[in-house]
Design an enzyme around this catalytic site. Structure first.
Site, short mmCIF file in Angstrom:
data_model
loop_
_atom_site.label_atom_id
_atom_site.label_comp_id
_atom_site.label_asym_id
_atom_site.label_seq_id
_atom_site.Cartn_x
_atom_site.Cartn_y
_atom_site.Cartn_z
N ALA A 52 1.03 -1.19 0.12
CA ALA A 52 0.19 0.01 0.00
C ALA A 52 0.80 1.19 -0.04
O ALA A 52 0.27 2.41 -0.29
CB ALA A 52 -0.98 0.02 1.21
N TYR A 53 2.14 1.24 0.33
CA TYR A 53 2.89 2.30 0.51
C TYR A 53 3.40 3.00 -1.00
O TYR A 53 3.96 2.00 -2.03
CB TYR A 53 4.14 2.10 1.24
CG TYR A 53 4.30 1.62 2.55
CD1 TYR A 53 2.93 1.85 3.37
CD2 TYR A 53 5.27 1.10 3.36
CE1 TYR A 53 2.70 1.50 4.53
CE2 TYR A 53 4.97 0.55 4.47
CZ TYR A 53 4.02 0.96 5.06
OH TYR A 53 3.56 0.75 6.52
N SER A 54 3.16 4.10 -1.52
CA SER A 54 2.53 5.09 -0.71
C SER A 54 1.48 5.64 -1.48
O SER A 54 1.30 6.74 -2.32
CB SER A 54 3.45 6.27 -0.61
OG SER A 54 4.19 6.42 -1.73
#
Length: 317
Positions: A52-54
């Site tokens: 999920a980053y970023s």
């Protein structure tokens, strides 16, 4: 550097981990490479990221951090010097812990990281909609396929983590060897009251996040006026501007002075000294800032100094 075991897994790490949430957000690829080189060249090895980053950055979609780490691994040739940890479940494009999503998500992470095997694959958050045995079974298949070496969990309650350990034992499945909770001098009770007794009893590795309480423990924010120093962090640290928070900063200042260190280093050293805690996770946006963080591992706090910090940061019952 004295490495610490991650639970009962074959992995061992230095007592401070690098948080890859900054890659593709507050630092670009060039600076990310510099930070990663400096971190590993200093003898440290755990790099923590997530699919999920970023995604929260305007113009990003997720996967940027893994992509930068993968590009660095290819360019640097330092794969054998690092422990790569990433996560699944919180990315809006591949949410949850269903077996299908786990299998699909790991392929994307492997591709972005440019590796054949992820050292530590973590459930980024609990997913109560999927039976624990199904989630653990999916992780187990990844281990059997040679795509993952060990598994862990982040943001689980003590009750759910205990249930996961029971499910592993009951069904003969791999267990979560690590836990990634929020823990620092300002946020203690949630970890210490329920999670800590469990992880110590079960020999679980702990890599804690928000080690510096969103930057409050740096000592940069001591008044309402100071909050303007950072648009991103100001709101997050406002809640700590009370007598307890200021008392913690005072204690950090006193201990730091006796070691010719900084409050940041003392806050990290307090975590590193905590029995059962394997390594706090911290991020840096410059090499100078990184070296300040790494200096924490050289500090040996005395029992009296730890007691002073414990007392100042004690939360109301």
């Amino acid at each position: 550097m004295q490495l610490r075991p991650l639970g009962r897994s074959p992995l061992a790490i230095a007592p401070l981990a690098f948080g890859g949430n900054v890659f593709g957000w507050s630092v670009d690829e060039k600076r990310s490479f510099e930070l990663l080189d400096a971190f590993v060249d200093a003898g440290f090895n755990l790099i923590d990221t997530a699919d999920a980053y970023s995604a929260w950055v305007p113009g990003n979609r997720g996967g940027e951090s893994e992509t930068i780490i993968g590009n660095w691994l290819k360019a640097s040739g330092k794969r054998d010097k690092v422990v790569i940890a990433t996560k699944v479940a919180k990315w809006a494009e591949q949410p949850g812990l269903s077996p299908v999503n786990i299998q699909q998500a790991v392929e994307g992470s492997l591709r972005r990281l440019k590796v054949e095997c992820i050292d530590l694959y973590q459930a980024h958050e609990d997913d109560a909609s999927v039976p624990l045995a199904e989630t653990l079974g999916a992780f187990g298949r990844l281990i059997e396929q040679g795509k993952v070496r060990a598994i862990g969990a982040s943001n689980y309650t003590a009750g759910r983590f205990a249930e996961a350990l029971e499910a592993s034992a009951e069904h003969g499945l791999p267990r979560y060897e690590t836990l990634q909770p929020e823990y620092n001098l300002m946020e203690r009770a949630g970890y210490e009251r329920e999670l800590e007794p469990l992880i110590r009893r079960e020999q679980i590795g702990v890599i804690s996040y928000y080690a510096l309480a969103s930057g409050f423990l740096s000592g940069k924010y001591r008044s309402e006026a100071d909050l303007a120093k950072s648009r991103a962090r100001g709101g997050a640290v406002r809640k700590y501007l009370d007598p307890r928070g200021l008392g913690v900063l005072d204690a950090l200042d006193r201990v730091a002075a006796s070691h010719q260190a900084t409050p940041v280093q003392i806050a990290l050293a307090w975590l590193i000294a905590r029995p059962g805690l394997t390594a706090p996770i911290a991020s840096a946006t410059s090499v100078a800032q990184l070296h300040e963080l790494l200096g924490a591992v050289k500090l040996a706090l005395t029992p009296d100094e730890i007691a002073l910090l414990d007392q100042a940061s004690a939360e109301p019952a």
